[in-house]
Design an enzyme around this catalytic site. Sequence first.
Site, PDB file in Angstrom:
ATOM      1  N   VAL A  60       0.832  -1.206   0.000  1.00  0.00           N
ATOM      2  CA  VAL A  60       0.000   0.000   0.000  1.00  0.00           C
ATOM      3  C   VAL A  60       0.868   1.259   0.000  1.00  0.00           C
ATOM      4  CG1 VAL A  60      -1.671   1.355   1.309  1.00  0.00           C
ATOM      5  CG2 VAL A  60      -1.942  -1.116   1.155  1.00  0.00           C
ATOM      6  N   SER A 139       2.952  -7.658   0.944  1.00  0.00           N
ATOM      7  CA  SER A 139       1.937  -7.005   1.768  1.00  0.00           C
ATOM      8  C   SER A 139       0.550  -7.177   1.142  1.00  0.00           C
ATOM      9  CB  SER A 139       2.302  -5.527   1.952  1.00  0.00           C
ATOM     10  OG  SER A 139       1.452  -4.901   2.886  1.00  0.00           O
ATOM     11  N   PHE A 140      -0.183  -6.080   0.901  1.00  0.00           N
ATOM     12  CA  PHE A 140      -1.492  -6.264   0.272  1.00  0.00           C
ATOM     13  C   PHE A 140      -1.337  -6.719  -1.169  1.00  0.00           C
ATOM     14  CE2 PHE A 140      -1.358  -2.620  -2.333  1.00  0.00           C
ATOM     15  CZ  PHE A 140      -2.596  -2.112  -2.713  1.00  0.00           C
ATOM     16  N   ASP A 163       5.418 -11.637   3.110  1.00  0.00           N
ATOM     17  CA  ASP A 163       4.639 -11.116   4.232  1.00  0.00           C
ATOM     18  C   ASP A 163       3.261 -10.653   3.759  1.00  0.00           C
ATOM     19  OD1 ASP A 163       5.042 -11.057   7.011  1.00  0.00           O
ATOM     20  OD2 ASP A 163       5.113  -8.871   7.021  1.00  0.00           O
ATOM     21  N   HIS A 365       8.085  -5.944   8.371  1.00  0.00           N
ATOM     22  CA  HIS A 365       7.201  -6.012   7.206  1.00  0.00           C
ATOM     23  C   HIS A 365       7.849  -5.425   5.954  1.00  0.00           C
ATOM     24  CE1 HIS A 365       3.365  -6.439   5.191  1.00  0.00           C
ATOM     25  NE2 HIS A 365       3.324  -5.150   4.899  1.00  0.00           N
TER      26      HIS A 365
END
Length: 433
Positions: A60, A139-140, A163, A365
């Site tokens: 993001v 991530s996303f 992740d 992250h």
Amino acid sequence: MSTEKFTITEHLVPGSHIREYPGSTVNQQDVLKIHVKNYTPKREGPVPDDAITFIATHGVGLPKELYEPLWDELLDQASGFHIRAIWMADVASMNQSGIHNEDKLSMDCSWMDHARDLLLMINHFRDQMPRPLVGIGHSFGGNIITNLAYLHPRLFTTLLLLDPLIQLSPPSLGFGTDAPSAINYTLWRDDVWPSREEAIRANRAIMQGMDPRCLDRMTKHFFRDLPTPLYPDVEAIKARFGTTADSTTTPVTLTTPKYHELVAQIRQNFNARDPKTGRIEVPRDTHADMDPLVAYIPLYRPEPRSTFRRLETLRPSCLWVIAGATFLNIDEIREGVKICGSGIGGSGGVPDGRVREVVLPGFGHLMPFQEVKTVAGTCVVWLQQEMDRFRQTERQWKEDRDGKSHQAVEENWYKVLKPIPTGRKKRSDKGKL
């Protein structure tokens, strides 16, 4: 530097037609543009037939250029496989895509839209993307690339999830008994500075520990010079900071406006409670993906949970690279690994060696920017195994197909499907009314 190792070609392609949420755009028929970069290794000689085409997805608000050092390391460490190209697109509301779309974007965002945009992009450039294709998402972006695999189960040979935001529980939302979290920070953070240098100083916490190569790209691509639609009056901004009007210093803001970053992190559910009756009713025209059991909560994010619940059906093999010090719910992510690919339509999962988990202790992250070599090396080991399997499977397929007709079905069809009897029994009228 990526320009030394790769030829970088930029493209601007249309996004998918009709967005998941009507509030994602100013007008529901607006056509969004997706900014794409294609990284092609500089090499001598022909490209091997089994060279990998990577489809990559970012986190993001993180510019796609931040991942270029990771591509450099993948290329340097590649052994047992070759890279044909790496394709990466900014989400429609973020980074360079967001700049191209800024007059059409509104305050809503579905992660599913980018999965569809990527499928459209792949079809658009299909002549440059022969098999095998490998998805890699952070991530996303890990969630998005997984949903692209759900959309087209045989598209990817394997997935590399860095992740990934695939879990059941929502993040801390900063209300009630919850402590403030990244969502609160995003809304309340400063987002305009008198100069790029001042912006870098103000954001040094999120840049801490970054590989120098990533840090260089962060300073170039994470911020954007004014004016922008959100901050059109440069002189007013200069006056706010006490900068003289004739100063050559240019104020900057975030390349991805904080409001677009916010609505990508979390979605509002402000209207589920009827103000007159107090009853909770899900507005299905706009919030059909809301779980009725938690519809009383004013904020939600459907994709992490819905993606988790489908993991059993994930077709491509999958490497989960998990940050040991992640802010995500690591226990839930690891539960997802256990079921990944284990159901009908899936790869076979962990028992069949088709899914593996690697936890990198102490890594956060943002590990793709902080521990670039280690993350790349972890992916390389998996890719070596998966490419060996891919070649073996392809050879077996060709052998099995050798000599078969492409115009008529094989003899086994006639053995299994019995012929229709030639004679007809005399029809009885006894059953007539």
